[in-house]
Design a protein around this motif. Structure first.
Motif, PDB file in Angstrom:
ATOM      1  N   SER A  17       1.310  -1.220  -0.121  1.00 46.39           N
ATOM      2  CA  SER A  17      -0.361  -0.589   0.326  1.00 46.39           C
ATOM      3  C   SER A  17       0.973   1.297   0.123  1.00 46.39           C
ATOM      4  N   ARG A  18       0.910   2.455  -0.327  1.00 49.26           N
ATOM      5  CA  ARG A  18       1.082   3.161  -0.518  1.00 49.26           C
ATOM      6  C   ARG A  18       2.454   3.761  -1.435  1.00 49.26           C
ATOM      7  N   ASN A  19       2.283   2.635  -2.310  1.00 47.86           N
ATOM      8  CA  ASN A  19       3.795   2.748  -3.149  1.00 47.86           C
ATOM      9  C   ASN A  19       3.845   3.696  -4.548  1.00 47.86           C
ATOM     10  N   SER A  20       2.803   3.677  -4.503  1.00 47.60           N
ATOM     11  CA  SER A  20       2.326   5.240  -6.188  1.00 47.60           C
ATOM     12  C   SER A  20       2.558   3.863  -7.181  1.00 47.60           C
ATOM     13  N   LEU A  21       1.936   2.611  -6.901  1.00 47.44           N
ATOM     14  CA  LEU A  21       2.407   0.967  -8.340  1.00 47.44           C
ATOM     15  C   LEU A  21       1.276   1.681  -9.342  1.00 47.44           C
ATOM     16  N   THR A  22       2.122   1.294 -10.241  1.00 50.03           N
ATOM     17  CA  THR A  22       1.208   1.676 -11.818  1.00 50.03           C
ATOM     18  C   THR A  22       0.385  -0.131 -12.644  1.00 50.03           C
ATOM     19  N   GLY A  23       0.489  -0.051 -12.933  1.00 55.77           N
ATOM     20  CA  GLY A  23      -0.366  -1.018 -13.982  1.00 55.77           C
ATOM     21  C   GLY A  23      -1.685  -1.635 -13.480  1.00 55.77           C
ATOM     22  N   TYR A  24      -1.444  -3.266 -13.542  1.00 62.67           N
ATOM     23  CA  TYR A  24      -2.228  -4.121 -12.907  1.00 62.67           C
ATOM     24  C   TYR A  24      -2.451  -5.020 -12.080  1.00 62.67           C
ATOM     25  N   ILE A  25      -3.400  -5.835 -11.027  1.00 63.17           N
ATOM     26  CA  ILE A  25      -2.498  -6.838  -9.932  1.00 63.17           C
ATOM     27  C   ILE A  25      -2.332  -7.786 -11.602  1.00 63.17           C
ATOM     28  N   ILE A  26      -0.928  -8.948 -11.262  1.00 64.15           N
ATOM     29  CA  ILE A  26      -1.353  -9.790 -11.551  1.00 64.15           C
ATOM     30  C   ILE A  26      -1.983 -11.269 -11.958  1.00 64.15           C
ATOM     31  N   PRO A  27      -2.137 -11.802 -12.576  1.00 64.65           N
ATOM     32  CA  PRO A  27      -3.148 -12.227 -12.928  1.00 64.65           C
ATOM     33  C   PRO A  27      -3.289 -13.697 -12.424  1.00 64.65           C
TER      34      PRO A  27
END
Length: 185
Positions: A17-27
């Motif tokens: 959490s709170r890491n400015s992650l982008t993209g999608y959750i890996i399948p």
């Protein structure tokens, strides 16, 4: 440890959490079979929740809130049992426990939850409350039907108590005969 060989199978808790992650959750997130807690909140993740996430049967804590997730929450899974706050602030996310998806609103429901059933019928009582009320009325009217008839009809009262006396006498005689037979033996 080589990060490329890390598969996460033994991982029990993951908090990104709170890491400015982008993209999608890996399948392939479902391959983390031992995962008990997953917190991906307060990032910029987008796309749909992978159906493989529902394959993690040990998952007891989930927080995907405050992202840009969209689509329907996978149905028929334990993902539906999490509090709506686990999915909050994802404007494109829909389906139980969040608001219905637009395609679900067009389709008439085939079953009704208990809360909705009472609203649909206009009833203010649940089924168990209705049963309790019916039993209460049955006891009251049954009791007063018998007692009231004894109070109002003297002949019925005399007949009833005469019957009770006769039954009592019959039981008394049977007990005395049984005891006397036992003493002789």
């Amino acid at each position: 440890m080589d990060i490329h060989r890390f598969n996460g199978k033994g991982l029990r808790s993951l908090n990104l959490s709170r890491n400015s992650l982008t993209g999608y959750i890996i399948p392939d997130i479902g391959k983390m079979e031992m995962l008990e807690s997953l917190d991906l909140s307060h990032n910029q993740l987008s796309g749909e929740i992978p159906t493989s996430l529902a394959q993690i049967h040990t998952l007891s804590v989930l927080d995907l809130s405050n992202n840009n997730l969209s689509g329907k929450i996978p149905t028929g899974t334990q993902l539906l049992s999490f509090n709506p706050s686990a999915y909050a602030e994802n404007d494109g996310l829909c389906g139980d426990p969040m608001p219905k998806c637009p395609e679900d609103r067009l389709r008439p429901p085939t079953t009704y939850p208990r809360e909705k059933l009472n609203e649909k019928n206009g009833s203010i009582f649940s089924f168990m409350q209705e049963v309790a009320i019916a039993m209460g009325f049955g006891i009251i009217f049954g009791f007063w039907g018998v007692i009231g008839s004894f109070i109002l009809k003297k002949s019925w009262r005399i007949t009833f108590f005469s019957l009770l006396d006769a039954i009592g006498d019959w039981i008394y005689v049977r007990i005395v005969v049984f005891v006397s037979k036992c003493r002789r033996s």
